[in-house]
Design a protein around this motif. Structure first.
Motif, short mmCIF file in Angstrom:
data_model
loop_
_atom_site.label_atom_id
_atom_site.label_comp_id
_atom_site.label_asym_id
_atom_site.label_seq_id
_atom_site.Cartn_x
_atom_site.Cartn_y
_atom_site.Cartn_z
N ASP A 134 28.60 22.97 64.22
CA ASP A 134 29.83 23.79 65.10
C ASP A 134 30.79 24.37 64.00
OD1 ASP A 134 31.77 24.45 66.58
OD2 ASP A 134 31.44 22.47 67.71
N HIS A 135 31.08 25.38 63.64
CA HIS A 135 31.97 26.10 62.93
C HIS A 135 33.32 26.29 63.63
CE1 HIS A 135 29.48 27.06 59.36
NE2 HIS A 135 28.46 26.56 60.14
N ASP A 136 33.66 26.08 64.75
CA ASP A 136 34.65 26.27 65.60
C ASP A 136 35.58 25.02 66.01
OD1 ASP A 136 34.50 29.15 65.68
OD2 ASP A 136 33.47 29.06 67.72
N HIS A 137 35.38 23.85 65.29
CA HIS A 137 36.22 22.68 65.38
C HIS A 137 37.52 23.01 65.21
CE1 HIS A 137 33.08 19.64 66.18
NE2 HIS A 137 32.58 20.09 65.23
N PHE A 138 37.96 23.71 64.12
CA PHE A 138 39.28 24.02 63.66
C PHE A 138 39.77 25.01 64.18
CE2 PHE A 138 36.70 22.83 59.87
CZ PHE A 138 36.75 21.32 60.18
N VAL A 139 39.32 26.03 64.65
CA VAL A 139 39.72 27.11 65.69
C VAL A 139 40.24 26.31 66.76
CG1 VAL A 139 39.06 29.23 66.81
CG2 VAL A 139 38.00 28.65 64.63
N ARG A 140 39.59 25.51 67.37
CA ARG A 140 39.93 24.73 68.62
C ARG A 140 40.96 24.12 68.32
NH1 ARG A 140 34.20 24.47 69.17
NH2 ARG A 140 34.23 22.12 68.74
#
Length: 574
Positions: A134-140
């Motif tokens: 999951d590459h969107d942890h930090f986006v969230r």
């Protein structure tokens, strides 16, 4: 690479890379300095951005410091600032600084150089990830501390960049921009760069309705009192505030986050208002008992209201916000603060209030008598600073001893006080000194910071020194976290810090760069060191002032007692 310059518009069919497009927009929005650190996912992006004429890279020692520096830069320029980090480890390090920008209404763009689009889509287990695909942890995560955010695709990059930058401008909040490595170098149309980004104008109907409501309200009022907050400063509206202060029947107080926004020598200035912690009884009575109170760009947080000890009712006041205004139950949407403040000035001028009697003159603090001349006290320290403080400076005060001592000062003409009273992250001000020195080079920076705060971010002193900046740094060495001691458990082991050789530090961080360092322990030595600091404009000056760990400014003592009660701490022994 074809990159538009400020004087040459792009041809209709010209293209630029996404990185160059972003950098050109930042330059157009008066944010030519880009703060940050490189990382493998951001290298292509940085190469494209730094190829744009007029863009300057400010490499910092860590991402948190870069975010702090950008925050202060945006405050000083009253424009946009950008922080470029690498994905994951870099952007997470910067998050505390970005959260502070959100809390204090500062438009900073966090730009994260991300893994390529294909790697993200396939969920590859890359470094700097949580190795779960999951590459969107930090986006969230960044959604919680920004007004808007997106991960760019080449096909829509132009519109998304413009949308996010406009959000930052309009809302005065940080935004998040994730740029995959392949997207950073993708070419996009340059035509939009010929169209400057500007805030949309106020709604004409709201302007008319607000003016009419204000005329009706002021008709029955004998005078006007304004409590002005930091959002006025963010919108560069000090001039409108000063014009309003020049009218008869008007008094203006400022919040701690906007101290000296109105020249404190102005006849209409009430000084700084902080509820029960207000230094002047006349100021508190004028605000709390105002027949008509206008809250202009205020933030009614705990520190700014003296731990919620304000006695005025916000619901009964006129409120002027970034994008709306309120009179009673009537909300005027789409009304920018520059227009609402201008209309307020015009309506008050038309109303013609009778003059108010002169405010009582408050004496400036003198140097108290000291039975023991070998010990420098907080009272003596701030009294000497008051006598010495030159005009035309930007004073910077870190949360804690420094801030609550500085708030009691009468700021000199053409000066500003930079602080972070809402977010109150200790250590903010040392990197902020870098940012403000770049943003307002015509004003010399004078930093007041405690030893505990300085230990968090001292690495940025190296960037300040190597950059040729010459601030005055007054380091208050009181062997620990005095602001926490003032609240609870003053002798607890966690209040102590390790002892550093502060005077030797500049030579370690910047060998060969000329610096003047002095350690003082008495009032007389402090007075001499401050005079020398003012005279040596050719170099950075570090004055280490050694004070007793149990001594604190009066305002800080009051805050500590109130915070202890609010936190349910046991009363002090004895």
């Amino acid at each position: 690479m074809s990159v538009p310059t400020p004087d040459v518009l792009p041809a209709p069919d010209a293209t630029v890379t996404v990185g160059a497009y972003l950098a050109t927009r930042l330059r157009q929005l008066d944010g030519p300095h880009v703060f940050g650190l490189p990382g493998d996912f951001s290298l292509g992006l940085l190469d494209e951005m730094l190829a744009v004429p007029g863009i300057e890279w400010v490499g910092c020692t860590n991402e948190l410091n870069a975010a702090y520096a950008a925050d202060a830069y945006a405050r000083g320029r009253r424009g946009l600032a950008a922080v470029v980090t690498t994905y994951g480890v870099g952007e997470l390090s910067a998050m505390n600084g970005i959260a502070g920008s959100y809390a204090e209404d500062v438009p900073v763009v966090l730009v994260s150089g991300m893994p390529p689009t294909k790697a993200r889509a396939e969920g590859l287990l890359l470094h700097h990830t949580l190795v779960d695909g999951d590459h969107d942890h930090f986006v969230r995560a960044y959604r919680e501390v920004t007004a808007a955010g997106t991960v760019l695709r080449a096909a829509t990059a132009v519109g998304q960049i413009d949308r996010l930058l406009l959000t930052a401008i309009n809302e005065g909040k940080p935004v998040y921009l994730g740029i995959p490595a392949d997207v950073a170098v993708a070419r996009v149309p340059a035509a939009n760069l010929a169209l400057p980004l500007r805030r949309s104008p106020s709604d004409p109907t709201s302007i008319q309705q607000f003016r009419a409501a204000l005329v009706a309200l002021l008709a029955a009022e004998p005078s006007l009192t304004v409590l002005a907050g930091p959002r006025v400063h963010r919108r560069r509206l000090e001039g409108e505030l000063a014009k309003l202060a020049d009218l008869p029947g008007v008094r203006i107080a400022t919040q701690a986050g906007a101290k000296a926004m109105l020249d404190e020598r102005h006849p209409a200035s009430l000084g700084t208002y902080m509820g029960a912690m207000t230094r002047s009884a006349a100021t508190r009575d004028a605000v709390d008992g105002a027949p008509l109170l206008v809250l202009a760009g205020t933030t009614l947080s705990d520190v700014l209201t003296g731990l919620f000890t304000h006695r005025f009712s916000p619901e009964d006041a006129v409120e002027l916000g970034f994008e709306s205004a309120r009179i009673g139950a009537s909300l005027f949407h789409g009304l920018h603060m520059d227009d609402s403040l201008r209309i307020l000035h015009e309506v008050v001028a038309e109303r013609g209030f009778p003059p108010l009697p002169p405010l009582p003159k408050e004496p400036r603090p003198g140097v108290p008598d000291a039975p023991d001349s070998d010990v420098l006290t907080q009272g003596q320290f701030w009294a000497e600073v008051q006598q010495w403080m030159p005009e035309g400076v930007t004073a910077i005060a870190d949360a804690g001893t420094a801030l609550f001592g500085a708030l009691a000062l009468h700021m000199p003409h053409n000066s500003d006080l930079l602080a972070q009273p809402v977010w109150s992250s200790i250590g903010y001000t040392l990197p902020a000194t870098l940012g403000i020195s770049l943003a307002v080079p015509e004003h010399r920076s004078v930093l007041f910071i405690g030893d505990g705060a300085a230990q968090l971010t001292i690495q940025e002193l190296a960037t300040i020194l190597h950059g040729g900046h010459t601030p005055i740094i007054v380091l208050i060495n009181n062997a620990g976290y005095t602001i926490e001691r003032a609240i609870q458990s003053p002798h607890a082991v966690y209040q102590d810090i390790t002892s550093w050789d502060w005077a030797a530090l500049p030579s370690v961080l910047a060998p060969g760069v000329p610096v003047l360092t002095t350690t003082v322990r008495t009032r007389e030595a402090l007075a001499l060191a401050l005079v020398q600091a003012r005279e040596r404009t050719d170099r950075l000056v570090l004055v280490e002032a050694v004070l007793d760990p149990s001594d604190a400014p009066e305002l800080l003592v009051e805050l500590g007692r109130g915070a202890a009660r609010a936190n349910g701490a046991p009363p002090p022994a004895g």
